[in-house]
Design an enzyme around this catalytic site. Structure first.
Site, PDB file in Angstrom:
ATOM      1  N   CYS A  23       0.881  -0.960  -0.091  1.00  0.00           N
ATOM      2  CA  CYS A  23       0.018  -0.081   0.016  1.00  0.00           C
ATOM      3  C   CYS A  23       0.702   1.214   0.034  1.00  0.00           C
ATOM      4  O   CYS A  23       0.046   2.243  -0.179  1.00  0.00           O
ATOM      5  CB  CYS A  23      -1.116   0.217   1.094  1.00  0.00           C
ATOM      6  SG  CYS A  23      -1.975  -1.407   1.143  1.00  0.00           S
TER       7      CYS A  23
ATOM      8  N   HIS B 159      -9.004   3.021  -2.126  1.00  0.00           N
ATOM      9  CA  HIS B 159      -7.628   2.749  -2.042  1.00  0.00           C
ATOM     10  C   HIS B 159      -7.287   1.864  -3.163  1.00  0.00           C
ATOM     11  O   HIS B 159      -7.050   0.668  -2.935  1.00  0.00           O
ATOM     12  CB  HIS B 159      -7.669   2.134  -0.632  1.00  0.00           C
ATOM     13  CG  HIS B 159      -6.203   1.448  -0.487  1.00  0.00           C
ATOM     14  ND1 HIS B 159      -5.116   2.041  -0.693  1.00  0.00           N
ATOM     15  CD2 HIS B 159      -5.750   0.417   0.114  1.00  0.00           C
ATOM     16  CE1 HIS B 159      -4.056   1.422  -0.400  1.00  0.00           C
ATOM     17  NE2 HIS B 159      -4.330   0.264   0.091  1.00  0.00           N
TER      18      HIS B 159
ATOM     19  N   CYS C 103       0.460   2.458   6.508  1.00  0.00           N
ATOM     20  CA  CYS C 103       1.070   1.008   6.757  1.00  0.00           C
ATOM     21  C   CYS C 103       0.823   0.318   5.512  1.00  0.00           C
ATOM     22  O   CYS C 103       0.418   0.833   4.387  1.00  0.00           O
ATOM     23  CB  CYS C 103      -0.268   0.315   7.934  1.00  0.00           C
ATOM     24  SG  CYS C 103      -1.869   0.202   7.263  1.00  0.00           S
TER      25      CYS C 103
END
Length: 438
Positions: A102, A392, A422
């Site tokens: 991510c 996302h 994170c």
């Protein structure tokens, strides 16, 4: 815009200052919607073209292009290069692709920062892309082996012999999963355990998710999401806005069943980020080059850190570990930060990080620190929505965080923004963004 209050400066002698000239993204869409028939490089190309259109940067001044992505399309494994060629950049401009779950576009940006600071480049385009509508699904290993051997078989007899060995179980496909390779645990499962470890209730998670959607809707309606550029999808309409923003009610959200840990888990579809298609692009330059080309930069990119922890129990606590490190590096405190932009993977993950950051016990027992760094005040935190509502696309979120921080600093008259996220593998990132003097 209000003038910034603090006058601390983070300039380092002998190092080139890196500025953000502009950042854009195509609308982030729920997977399976308008981008369903496209390929990742189509989305990345649209973001790059949006950046070119908005900045009119001469294509030949761009020294390098770096893109982040997580689930690679096999045909375009270096998606940065294919997208750059498609967007009309010079074929003399090198491009490479990075992956760090991510925080892939965070890695793309900081790679660019390093190149500029070291004097190797003056102008770098960084970005990220993810297309969750179409992920590579492989044949089983047995089937792949057979097919490759079949390819080399010379005679009909050899081919028939190989085909006769194929069994029904060879046809079972291998699906990609949002799971840790080292622990085989899905990220949602980890989020559920993290929420339980920090005693975060289902109601708290739903309330936080509702906040994200409500703030995102307000920002979208108020025209604050300035980074979004329209994208004419071939054969379809022009997409102009994110389609995952859906403020609901706590009552509606409360009806959903646990998504991962059944029947008592607290993580649901309503308080998790959804599978998203999207792409982003950001134009970075050395400060002197930006000024020489006549640009008014938006922000400086300052100190940054990467961290990693145990991927089993601390998978999603990257911001907690990265925040104090980056502040110390810059000689700042939490009180100096005007704008916080943290990646929201799950509402439980955000709330767990806020609790961990506000815990002396956690700081002493897990981080080897004397005291806590403190939790960001919510009135400064993700006030235009976050990944839970905006979406996302794994590889693209980092650039969204940075450009949103820059826009919020200008709008709110702040000086420093802190971006943190994170990532799978128990990794994390934090970076300081400073408003360019107005």
């Amino acid at each position: 815009a209000v003038q910034p209050k603090s006058k601390k400066t983070l300039t380092k002698s002998g190092v080139k200052n890196v500025v953000v000239v502009e950042g854009v993204r195509i609308p982030f869409l729920q997977s399976g919607t308008s981008y369903v028939d496209l390929m990742p490089h189509d989305l990345a190309r649209a973001a790059l073209q949006g950046l070119l259109n908005r900045t009119s940067v001469p294509r030949d001044v761009v020294d390098y292009i770096v893109y982040g992505t997580v689930i690679q399309e096999v045909k375009t494994s270096n998606v940065a290069r294919e997208a750059a060629l498609g967007a009309g950049f010079s074929d003399k401009t090198p491009a490479h692709t990075v992956t760090m779950a991510c925080i892939s576009s965070n890695q793309a940006m900081t790679t660019g920062v390093g190149m500029i600071a070291a004097g190797q480049c003056d102008v770098v385009v960084a970005g990220g892309v993810e297309l969750m509508s179409d992920v590579p699904i492989r044949h089983s290993r047995k089937m792949r082996k057979t097919m490759l051997t079949l390819n080399r078989a010379k005679t009909l007899g050899q081919k028939l012999s190989l085909i006769s060995k194929i069994r029904p179980d060879y046809f079972a496909p291998e699906l990609p999963a949002v799971a840790e390779f080292s622990t085989s645990e899905t990220m949602g499962h980890s989020a559920d355990r993290l929420a339980a470890a920090f005693a975060i209730s289902r109601l708290e998670q739903d309330e936080y998710a509702l906040r994200s959607h409500t703030l995102a809707k307000k920002a979208q309606d108020g025209g604050l999401l300035l980074d979004v550029v329209p994208f004419k999808v071939p054969g379809k309409d022009t997409v102009t806005k994110d389609n995952g923003i859906r403020p609901s009610s706590l009552e509606q959200m409360g009806k959903l069943k646990p998504a991962f840990v059944k029947p008592f888990g607290t993580v649901t579809a309503a308080n998790s980020s959804f599978l998203t298609d999207g792409a982003s692009a950001i134009l970075l330059m050395s400060e002197e080059k930006a000024l020489a080309l006549g640009y008014k930069p938006k922000a400086y990119l300052r100190d940054f850190v990467y961290v990693s922890q145990d991927p089993k129990d601390q998978l999603l606590l990257g911001p907690t570990y990265a925040t104090p490190k980056v502040l110390e590096k810059a000689g700042l405190t939490m009180a100096d930060i005007d704008v916080f932009e943290f990646h929201e993977a799950f509402a439980g993950q955000i709330l767990a990080n806020l609790k961990a950051m506000d815990s002396d016990w956690f700081a002493q027992n897990y981080m080897g620190r004397k005291s806590k760094v403190g939790a960001p005040p919510l009135e400064k935190f993700n006030t235009w929505g976050g990944s839970l509502s905006l979406g996302h696309p794994f590889g693209a979120t980092g650039c969204r965080l940075v450009i949103t921080a820059a826009h919020r600093l200008k709008k709110e008259g702040g000086q420093y923004g802190l971006v943190a996220a994170c990532a799978a593998g128990g990794q994390g990132h934090a970076m300081l963004v400073e408003l360019y003097p107005q």
